[in-house]
Design a protein around this motif. Structure first.
Motif, short mmCIF file in Angstrom:
data_model
loop_
_atom_site.label_atom_id
_atom_site.label_comp_id
_atom_site.label_asym_id
_atom_site.label_seq_id
_atom_site.Cartn_x
_atom_site.Cartn_y
_atom_site.Cartn_z
N GLU A 384 0.82 -1.05 0.02
CA GLU A 384 -0.13 -0.11 -0.06
C GLU A 384 0.91 1.17 0.02
O GLU A 384 0.57 2.06 -0.71
CB GLU A 384 -0.89 -0.19 1.32
CG GLU A 384 -1.97 1.01 1.16
CD GLU A 384 -2.80 0.87 2.58
OE1 GLU A 384 -2.95 -0.08 2.98
OE2 GLU A 384 -3.06 2.10 2.97
N ASP A 385 1.62 1.29 0.75
CA ASP A 385 2.82 2.32 0.71
C ASP A 385 3.39 2.44 -0.38
O ASP A 385 3.83 3.76 -0.46
CB ASP A 385 3.70 1.96 1.95
CG ASP A 385 4.82 2.89 2.38
OD1 ASP A 385 4.08 4.22 2.55
OD2 ASP A 385 5.99 2.98 2.44
N THR A 386 3.80 1.59 -1.29
CA THR A 386 4.55 1.64 -2.41
C THR A 386 3.68 2.26 -3.43
O THR A 386 4.11 2.94 -4.29
CB THR A 386 5.04 0.16 -2.61
OG1 THR A 386 5.68 -0.30 -1.61
CG2 THR A 386 5.90 0.20 -3.95
N GLU A 387 2.46 1.76 -3.39
CA GLU A 387 1.29 2.51 -4.51
C GLU A 387 1.59 3.97 -4.16
O GLU A 387 1.61 4.55 -5.24
CB GLU A 387 0.05 1.90 -3.97
CG GLU A 387 -0.25 0.63 -4.88
CD GLU A 387 -1.58 0.06 -4.58
OE1 GLU A 387 -2.41 1.04 -4.27
OE2 GLU A 387 -1.53 -1.46 -4.74
N GLY A 388 1.41 4.47 -3.03
CA GLY A 388 1.61 5.86 -2.80
C GLY A 388 2.74 6.33 -3.36
O GLY A 388 3.04 7.60 -3.98
N LYS A 389 3.70 6.02 -2.96
CA LYS A 389 5.36 6.51 -3.38
C LYS A 389 5.20 6.28 -4.92
O LYS A 389 5.79 7.40 -5.33
CB LYS A 389 6.53 5.49 -2.87
CG LYS A 389 6.79 5.52 -1.48
CD LYS A 389 7.99 4.91 -1.16
CE LYS A 389 8.59 5.19 0.25
NZ LYS A 389 8.17 4.22 1.44
N GLU A 391 3.05 6.80 -6.84
CA GLU A 391 2.16 7.91 -7.37
C GLU A 391 2.79 9.13 -7.45
O GLU A 391 3.00 10.14 -8.25
CB GLU A 391 0.83 7.81 -6.71
CG GLU A 391 -0.26 8.80 -7.49
CD GLU A 391 -1.46 8.73 -6.71
OE1 GLU A 391 -1.99 7.63 -6.28
OE2 GLU A 391 -2.04 9.95 -6.39
N ARG A 392 3.27 9.50 -5.99
CA ARG A 392 3.93 10.82 -5.88
C ARG A 392 5.36 10.71 -6.69
O ARG A 392 5.81 11.95 -7.08
CB ARG A 392 4.37 10.90 -4.14
CG ARG A 392 3.10 11.15 -3.44
CD ARG A 392 3.46 11.07 -1.86
NE ARG A 392 3.96 10.13 -1.22
CZ ARG A 392 3.20 9.13 -0.76
NH1 ARG A 392 2.03 8.81 -0.80
NH2 ARG A 392 3.76 8.03 -0.28
N GLU A 422 11.50 9.61 1.07
CA GLU A 422 10.42 9.65 1.89
C GLU A 422 10.65 9.30 3.39
O GLU A 422 9.94 9.18 4.19
CB GLU A 422 9.17 9.06 1.26
CG GLU A 422 8.76 9.74 0.26
CD GLU A 422 7.19 9.31 -0.28
OE1 GLU A 422 6.73 8.30 0.28
OE2 GLU A 422 6.76 10.11 -0.97
#
Lengths: 529, 365
Positions: A384-389, A391-392, A422
């Motif tokens: 989940e964390d990676t998906e955010g990374k 995207e950003r 991050e």
């Protein structure tokens, strides 16, 4: 009537996947001359010579030997065309004698004895002609590196080579051995042989060559007469002087000293000292750029700061000393101290190419409470964390389950960058941030580095790209032969001055004679790879 | 993009390899004047046609699961542990000592105790080559294989001079007491109404082996230690960068590997022989390498490959018993399977990849 060039390359191009190793390269080398090819690591010199020696097939382009078009499909064909190659790493059988090595692959017929007798006679002639003295019956393992190199040259001459290619020949030699080699090359030239010398050392080019070609990022940027150029000009050509990449940045708001390095010394595995007493400071809110020709100690500096090289001296981060040897001198301890590290070689160090993006996004931080539950990894949380990374940091494709090897260089770098930035580190170490990265990603990566600095973090940037150093740094330190040669402000220096510093010349205001530069660079031969 | 879909990678490649091995084996059988189809029938009925056959097939498979897992775990750390044979032999010693000298009240406690003892002995035996690799750079392949010989000699000494009951001419330990005898599949399946052959040696250790498969899967793909092991195995330079200590990973992965090999002894020593005999491992340590290769170092693959090799072992024994096909030929067939599934993997993979690539290009173009 003019004589035909000994070697002529016309429009040679070669790509490895998306990497253009050689782009439309043309050279003419006249017989009886020494032609230098100079360029940084990865500029495409070795690829070009491998094409000439038949190891690679060029995608495009033609090779002419003495005016005749040559089709060099393998090294046998190259030898037949009169080309001999002396590799950086010798291809000798250690427990064979000199003579046995010389005839290896060039035996006449089934029985060794006549071949050896013939080789012995030839060797005497060659020794007389070119001053190449060796002991024919000594074992390779018993003779020094300089002698071994002579055997390599003799091997080529024994095969009647008229054109000799030497790839970084002095990399393994001591300065006096190198001088001997140059005397031999001079003799070979006067006997009418043609020599191509590949090197990244300016001293050698200035000392021995007649003409020199400069390669940069797969392209031949210039070919000049050695007598009509200067080391400073060559250095400029080598590192390039294209338009600076514009990076929007406001003046640095300097805070407290974050990183303080004093008297730092590091030896490599062979015991060679690679950092010879480094002092530097990086403050919060500033980017310190380390410029230098590759192999002058920058990698070792990053390694000890990142916790995987041992050394002596002192390093403090936010006033607290770091361990430089032992158990607490590892990557885990460094991360715990607020140091993040984007390593120079993302494929060998920063990423595990067979791991998925999400596995890589936790790499080095896998003990973080957010990423674990007891002894287990919290894979769902990491994904989940990676998906955010992704995207950003605009990683494409934004698929955490894709293996790292399936991303482009720029996107791989963004995965590493996202992981390290991050973490919100106090100090970011970043090596060659844009090596092998496409133009679009370069801009993004530069913006991220500046954004981190503007948040009041300290950034230590190592790059062999001078433009990048000048564009990003608030202060520039130049490394040469394990020393910091000096610090400059980007607004008060230029690539010319930095280039001289990179060659170990600190007194950059007065003009310099060739002899002076040579004497200075001779010293570098001991430290550079 | 991966060239092949996952199902082809996992199922198609080993299946075609097996098929090729079978075809070649059939040709060899034909060449010595026997009927390959009859031979296959004999093998299948012998190994899988009766609960007696299954009893042996699963017994062998249990051994191979342990040793296959042992090789797999080490392999994830890029350590090629060839020493399963010796580690299993030492495990046998541990199990025998636990069974002979501790008065267990019940077989279940004895099983746990023996498994721990076997695991510890195997781990200790693997720890020495691991330490030599991690600290001295001695190549693990060389040291583990040498340790197989040392283990054999050690067991020889221990059995002849220390464990052999007085007056016995047989270089073997005394028989274990009945309370530590493990229930066989017959004993276990009888209460639920399945009549399993009494004489098959497969026993409750099979369940431990299956549990070990699950454990290894969990270890490698779910734990932080497994993540570190895989990181180190994939890229030592990256592991160094991340602060993963090579010494720790080499030691831990090799000791887990050795422990798994050592635990095999609950099957062959405690479950079958019920005493420690000479050469009790019978090559299972080496078969473990083939099982791990064929199973791609994945516990599920190891499980399947172990059963396949169990079938080959039992079917081969039947073949040797009932036909004039010599026992050596069985070894040839087993070797062919190892060769095709392990060593010649790329021979099948590369043409397949080309086929899938051209299929995809056609779809896209």
């Amino acid at each position: 009537m003019t004589t035909a060039p000994a070697i002529e390359l016309k429009g040679i191009s070669k790509a490895f996947g998306p990497v253009q190793a050689n782009k439309d390269i043309s050279i003419r080398v006249m017989p009886g001359t020494i032609h230098g090819i100079i360029g940084e690591n990865g500029a495409g010199k070795s690829t070009l010579m491998s094409i000439l020696y038949g190891f690679y097939k060029a995608d495009k382009g033609e090779v002419f030997i003495s005016g005749k078009k040559a089709n060099i499909t393998d090294s046998q064909a190259a030898i037949a065309a009169g080309i001999g190659m002396v590799f950086q790493h010798f291809k000798l059988v250690e427990n064979f004698t000199v003579l046995e090595n010389i005839i290896l692959g060039a035996e006449d017929g089934r029985w060794l004895k006549p071949s050896i007798a013939k080789a012995r006679r030839t060797l005497v002639e060659l020794a007389a002609d070119y001053g190449l003295n060796v002991k024919p019956d000594a074992l390779i393992q018993d003779i020094g590196v300089g002698m071994q190199q002579r055997v390599e040259i003799l091997k080529a001459l024994y095969r009647q080579a008229d054109i000799l290619i030497l790839d970084e020949p002095t990399g393994v030699l001591t300065p006096s051995e190198a001088d001997q080699l140059f005397r031999i090359l001079d003799r070979l030239r006067s006997e009418g042989k043609t020599i191509i010398l590949i090197t990244h050392k300016l001293r050698e080019i200035m000392e021995i060559t007649d003409t020199v070609s400069v390669m940069r990022r797969g392209e031949m940027t210039a070919t000049v007469k050695t007598s009509e150029t200067t080391p400073a000009e060559l250095a400029e050509l080598m590192v390039g002087r294209k338009v600076l990449l514009r990076v929007d940045k406001s003046p640095a708001k300097l805070g407290d000293v974050v990183l303080d390095v004093k008297g730092l010394r590091v030896r490599d595995e062979k015991g060679v000292e690679r950092l010879k007493g480094i002092d530097l400071q990086v403050r919060a809110g500033e980017v310190l750029g380390i410029a230098g020709v590759a192999g002058n100690g920058q990698s070792e500096l990053l390694e000890i700061l990142g916790g995987y090289a041992d050394g002596t001296g002192s390093i403090t981060v936010n006033g607290q000393p770091l361990d430089l040897t032992g158990k607490l001198s590892d990557g885990q301890s460094r991360r715990a101290r607020g140091i993040a590290h984007v390593p120079e070689d993302r494929q060998r160090e920063g990423l595990i190419m067979d791991f998925t993006a999400w596995e890589n996004a936790a790499f080095g931080y896998h003990h973080d409470p957010a990423y674990r539950s007891g002894v287990l990894m919290n894979n769902a949380a990491i994904r989940e964390d990676t998906e955010g990374k992704m995207e950003r940091f605009d990683v494409r494709p934004p698929d955490p389950k894709l293996a790292a090897k399936n991303f482009s260089g720029g996107n791989q770098q963004k995965i590493v960058l996202a992981r390290e930035i991050e973490r919100n580190p106090d100090l970011l170490l970043i090596g060659q941030p844009t090596r092998g990265v496409d133009i679009g990603a370069i801009e993004f990566i530069h913006q991220q580095i500046i954004a981190l600095r503007d948040q009041g973090k300290a950034v230590l940037l190592v790059s062999v790209e001078l433009e990048e150093i000048i564009a990003l740094s608030d202060r520039i330190a130049v490394m040469f032969d394990g020393h910091i040669m000096g610090e400059r402000l980007p607004s008060e220096t230029d690539e010319k001055e930095l280039g001289l510093l990179m060659a170990g010349i600190t007194d950059t205001d007065t003009p310099h004679s060739v002899e002076e530069v040579q004497a200075n660079l001779a010293h570098a031969g001991e430290g550079a790879k | 993009m991966e060239v092949m879909p996952k199902w082809a990678e996992v199922i198609l490649v080993p299946l075609i390899s097996l098929l090729l091995a079978a075809i070649l084996s059939a040709l060899v059988i034909l060449a010595i004047g026997e009927d390959p189809i009859a031979a296959v029938k004999m093998m299948v009925t012998g190994a899988l046609g009766s609960t007696y056959g299954w009893g042996y097939t699963l017994y062998y498979a249990t051994n191979f699961m342990f040793t296959g897992l042992a090789v797999s775990v080490a392999f994830h750390a890029r350590m090629f542990n060839i020493g399963g044979e010796g580690q299993a032999a030492l495990g046998g010693l541990g199990v025998a000592l636990a069974c002979l000298y501790i008065p267990w009240p019940h077989w279940s406690l004895a099983l746990v105790g023996a498994a721990v003892a076997g695991g510890l002995f195997g781990a200790a035996w693997a720890a020495i080559p691991a330490w030599l690799q991690a600290r001295r750079g001695s190549h693990i392949v060389i040291t583990t294989i040498m340790f197989n010989f040392i283990a054999a000699s050690l067991l020889n000494y221990v059995l002849v001079n220390l464990l052999r009951p007085k007056g016995s001419q047989d270089p073997a330990s005394a028989r274990f007491v009945d309370t530590v005898n493990l229930p066989t599949l017959h004993d276990m399946l009888a209460p639920i109404g399945i009549n399993f052959s009494k004489s098959g040696p497969a026993n409750v250790s099979l369940l431990i082996a299956i549990a070990a498969c699950v454990f290894v899967w969990f270890l490698i793909w779910r734990t932080r230690l497994g993540y570190e092991i895989r990181s180190f195995g994939n890229s030592e330079s990256a592991a160094r960068y991340a602060g993963i200590r090579p010494f720790k990973i080499i030691m831990v992965s090799m000791m887990i590997s050795g422990a798994l090999a050592g635990m095999m002894a609950i099957n062959n020593v405690m479950g079958e022989a019920e005493r420690l005999v000479m050469n009790s491992v019978e090559g299972a340590g080496f078969i473990g390498i083939a099982v791990a290769l064929m199973g791609r170092s994945h516990p599920f693959g190891v499980f399947i490959a172990a059963i396949l090799f169990g079938f080959l072992y039992q079917g081969g024994a039947e073949l040797a018993l009932w036909t004039s096909i010599p026992r050596e030929l069985i070894v040839v067939i087993q070797a062919l399977v190892i060769l095709f599934t392990g060593a010649l993997d790329n021979m099948v993979r590369m043409p397949l990849e080309r086929i899938f690539l051209s299929l995809r290009n056609r779809k896209e173009g």
